[in-house]
Design an enzyme around this catalytic site. Structure first.
Site, mmCIF file in Angstrom:
data_model
loop_
_atom_site.group_PDB
_atom_site.id
_atom_site.type_symbol
_atom_site.label_atom_id
_atom_site.label_comp_id
_atom_site.label_asym_id
_atom_site.label_seq_id
_atom_site.Cartn_x
_atom_site.Cartn_y
_atom_site.Cartn_z
ATOM 1 N N ASP A 229 16.633 -33.953 61.988
ATOM 2 C CA ASP A 229 16.867 -32.668 62.629
ATOM 3 C C ASP A 229 17.140 -32.970 64.103
ATOM 4 O OD1 ASP A 229 17.089 -29.981 63.182
ATOM 5 O OD2 ASP A 229 15.255 -29.422 62.119
ATOM 6 N N TRP A 230 17.826 -32.047 64.763
ATOM 7 C CA TRP A 230 18.311 -32.318 66.123
ATOM 8 C C TRP A 230 17.128 -32.548 67.073
ATOM 9 C CZ3 TRP A 230 21.763 -32.376 62.859
ATOM 10 C CH2 TRP A 230 23.117 -32.547 63.156
#
Length: 812
Positions: A229-230
């Protein structure tokens, strides 16, 4: 490996560079070897590709795309063919925008109704969520690009999501929180998976060898790519060893160098890096191949009509007192509620889509055949009380035969990065409802929200239609159901409790400072309510129709169950028949019933159809914590066919041979679990379940702040500047909400307040590196001038290094 020859031509530095993004949305390219960048875009219910600034986090408007109903909405259709059709159209639009990887669907469980991202998830049931996700993935990937199922795993709260440690027993992990991912991998054959931010039993998800290697790679045989995930990478080397290929977004080469050093020192065998590179190359090359053929624009009108069809089939009729719906011809209706003027049609945060077309209720009445005598907003959208608006709405309602009252949750209440504070509809909307009821009791409420809400006011409405978040064509779809042009066929994919306090995770959500304990284990949603005999407002699988359906003639065999379904009403309709299975043995604690199959059937009035729901490998299994594998308990099983989890129409029995596994539990040590009453499990019993002591749940305020401590914890910092910064952030949040800038206020909480210090480096695209974070930590821990000096020196060093890198790149 597929690309052994290509990998052999790469330098160690080139291989490492592929393991991190080029910018915020693209992978790294290697021009000399013809390896191109690919683009990843948000897209659970519509493509969200930034119109400008691909190197930024992405707060700009996206390129126009069809906004389909959210996953929480489409799950109510219980129609996997419809899910696949949505996926196909999403894939078409992705290709038109040159997107290689679509970041969705999300399959996290709805453990608690207040999770801020529930609108983006399918269900509280892993079987339904998994089947719907697999259909989406098949549709998306049929176009040649990749889906990216997320967030792997047990990411069921938004608050402190980047640092929270989820404490969950192995059986609940497998049966509840991983089953949907398993179906997405094995049946959907997803090409990529996004790892979640949180820890799982003490280890970050993307570094968790048990999750990433033992289960995902070895047990499920997954050969695709895992993407963080970012900003979700903690220890890059540990993540790589676990098999997390792609870190997003870019860190401007900082973590690439960590990988290079780890290979040179032998911490990471080069063949491990090569395998990761090979899997990423496969994703790049296969998804790029689709762009060798001419790229076509999608048909905007056609996609809009599909969005409307999906919304129509996902709308749930929850109450129809006295057959007030469908509306009788010629009835005069008053349209009241701010959501009628400006439709609430999608979630917020990373999933915001810029729609190609947007239907509004007030623009669609003429074609619906419903006679509107006028509109009043009735309430302020964001909760402020307004007696004048209520008075005007009541004056209009007095003149009408029926009131269409549009209620719901606003855009900043359900959002990526924040959990809801309560299950209630805003008080100003309920005040309006009570006032309207005094002047006109013929009220039909239309709900617009992406998750379960309390409804103590339900006695004041005669009709209740839940549109969830119906996408850009949702407003027209609702009118078609109200008018009777469409017979509603949606059924709830989650339970609606009478009150929030009835939920099994009520005492353990969203978790304390460091941990969240899943003390309810496998008993989430209907599994808990049915087993513990807790009354609910609307059960899982519930939904009314304008016709009626009869069930008969059940036959249970070794391969499945067959029965007759008859439309006993006077109009054609679709019915969702649901298969539940319960084990009659009490040797292992289990829910009273679990969903193990479903089918949606269209039947004309007066017609009957024979329906078969087959058994599969998940029908009778449970996870045995002693053998560490799936087993079948030898017992008699109750086979139930129902119109909902609480409306079982047919029952049969089947004796099933078991696998002979030893019993996994000592019954006397787990009394709450054997009774199914898990809303207040003590710590000793929970520790007996998980097999170890629960970790300390609170921050140690005596220790200096570190990389994984959040900005929120600056309130306890030794450094006065850090404490001041904390109070300024809190003030800014309060002030922005006060002046109506709620979206900006939410952004502060999501991207600053709950962010760990390491996230400053991971989420700034290389603008700040970890050495500079060291300086920030020194300042926070009371060494302000030393920390400031360190920060400035490291910043200067980084600027020089970046310039040198650019010069070398130019010379190359």
């Amino acid at each position: 490996m597929k690309y052994k020859e290509l990998i052999a031509q790469m330098t160690l530095e080139e291989k490492a560079s592929l393991m991190s993004g080029k910018d915020f949305w693209q992978t790294q390219d290697i021009e000399r070897l013809g390896i191109q960048s690919i683009f990843l875009a948000d897209g659970p219910h519509g493509i969200r590709k930034q119109a400008v600034a691909a190197d930024k986090l992405g707060l700009n408007a996206g390129v126009p795309a069809t906004c389909y109903p959210t996953a929480a909405t489409v799950a109510n259709s219980w129609n996997v063919e419809l899910g696949e059709k949505v996926g196909e159209y999403l894939g078409e639009e992705a290709i038109s925008q040159k997107v290689n990887v679509l970041l969705g669907p999300g399959v996290n469980m709805k453990r608690n109704p207040l999770c801020g991202r529930n609108f983006e998830y399918f269900s509280e049931d892993p079987y339904l969520a998994g089947k719907m996700a697999a259909s989406y993935i098949k549709g998306i990937q049929s176009q040649g690009i990749s889906a990216c199922v997320k967030h792997f795993a047990v990411n069921n709260q938004e608050e402190r999501r980047m640092s929270i440690d989820t404490i969950v027993d192995e059986r609940a992990l497998r049966e509840i929180y991983l089953t949907a991912f398993e179906i997405a991998v094995k049946e959907g054959r997803t090409k990529s998976i996004m790892s979640s931010y949180n820890k799982i039993n003490g280890t970050y998800a993307n570094e968790n060898i048990h999750l990433m290697q033992d289960i995902l790679r070895k047990e499920w045989g997954y050969q695709g790519v895992v993407v963080t995930d970012w900003g979700g990478s903690n220890d890059r080397v540990a993540g790589l060893l676990a098999g997390n290929e792609l870190e997003m977004p870019t860190t401007s080469g900082e973590t690439d160098q960590e990988i290079v050093e780890a290979v040179r020192t032998g911490e990471v065998p080069e063949e491990v890096l090569d395998k990761c590179v090979d899997r990423l190359l496969d994703l790049i090359i296969t998804t790029e191949s689709v762009y060798k053929r001419p790229r076509l624009d999608f048909n905007v009108e056609q996609h809009h009509r599909v969005s409307q069809k999906v919304a129509e089939e996902s709308i749930v009729l929850l109450k129809n007192e006295g057959g007030i719906l469908p509306l009788k011809f010629g009835k005069k209706v008053a349209v009241i509620g701010d959501f009628a003027k400006d439709a609430r049609y999608q979630g917020a945060g990373s999933s915001i889509v810029n729609p190609t077309i947007l239907d509004h209720t007030l623009d669609c009445f003429e074609e619906s055949g419903i006679v509107s005598i006028g509109f009043e907003s009735g309430f302020e959208r964001y909760g402020r009380k307004n007696l004048r608006k209520i008075a005007k709405a009541c004056a209009l309602a007095e003149k009408a035969d029926v009131v269409l009252l549009y209620l719901g949750l606003d855009e900043v209440t359900e959002a990526d990065g924040l959990d809801r504070r309560s299950m209630q509809i805003p008080e100003n909307q309920i005040d309006l409802l009570h006032a309207l009821h005094k002047v006109n009791p013929n009220i039909i409420a239309i709900l617009s929200c992406g998750s379960a809400v309390e409804m103590p006011w339900i006695g004041k409405v005669r009709g209740l239609l839940h549109g969830y978040l119906g996408g850009q064509a949702g407003a027209r779809a609702i009118l078609r159901v109200l008018s009777g042009d469409v017979n509603p066929s949606g059924k709830l994919a989650e339970t609606y409790p009478l009150r929030y306090e009835d939920t099994p995770s009520y005492r353990h959500f969203p978790g304390n400072e460091l941990t969240v304990e899943y003390r309810e284990s496998i008993f989430i949603g209907y599994r808990y309510y049915d087993t513990a005999d807790i009354d609910v407002l609307f059960p899982f699988g519930y939904g009314l129709s304008y016709t009626t359906f009869d069930y008969s003639d059940i036959k249970v065999g070794q391969m499945g169950v067959t029965f007759k379904l008859t439309n006993s009403g006077d109009r054609a309709g679709m019915e969702v028949a649901q298969l539940y299975v319960g084990c009659k043995s009490s040797d292992i604690f289990r829910p009273r019933k679990e969903l193990k199959g479903f089918v949606k059937v269209f039947i004309n009035a007066g017609e009957s159809k024979m329906v078969t729901i087959p058994f599969d490998d998940k029908t009778f299994r449970y996870f045995n914590v002693k053998t560490n594998q799936w087993e079948v308990e030898e017992a008699q099983y109750t086979i139930m066919i129902g119109a909902s989890s609480a409306d079982i129409r047919l029952t049969g029995y089947l004796q099933v041979m078991g696998t002979g596994a030893p019993l996994p539990y000592e019954k006397e040590k787990l009394p709450s679990y054997y009774l199914g009453r898990v809303n207040d499990v003590g710590v000793d019993e929970f520790e007996n379940l998980i097999g170890h002591k629960v970790p300390v749940a609170t921050w140690d305020r005596s220790k200096p702040l570190g990389y994984n401590d959040t900005i929120e914890q600056c309130q306890y910092a030794k450094g006065a500047v850090a404490r001041l910064a904390y109070h300024l952030i809190v003030f800014a949040y309060w002030f922005l909400r006060k002046i109506g800038k709620r979206s900006t206020a939410n952004l502060i909480m999501m991207s600053v307040y709950h962010t760990p210090f390491r996230g400053i480096a991971r989420m700034t695209g290389g603008v700040v590196n970890m050495a500079m974070v060291d300086g920030l930590l020194m300042m926070a821990n009371g060494r302000f001038f030393k920390g400031l000096s360190h920060f400035m020196k490291e910043r200067s060093r980084k600027v020089k290094a970046d310039k040198l890198r650019q010069q070398n790149k130019g010379l190359a």
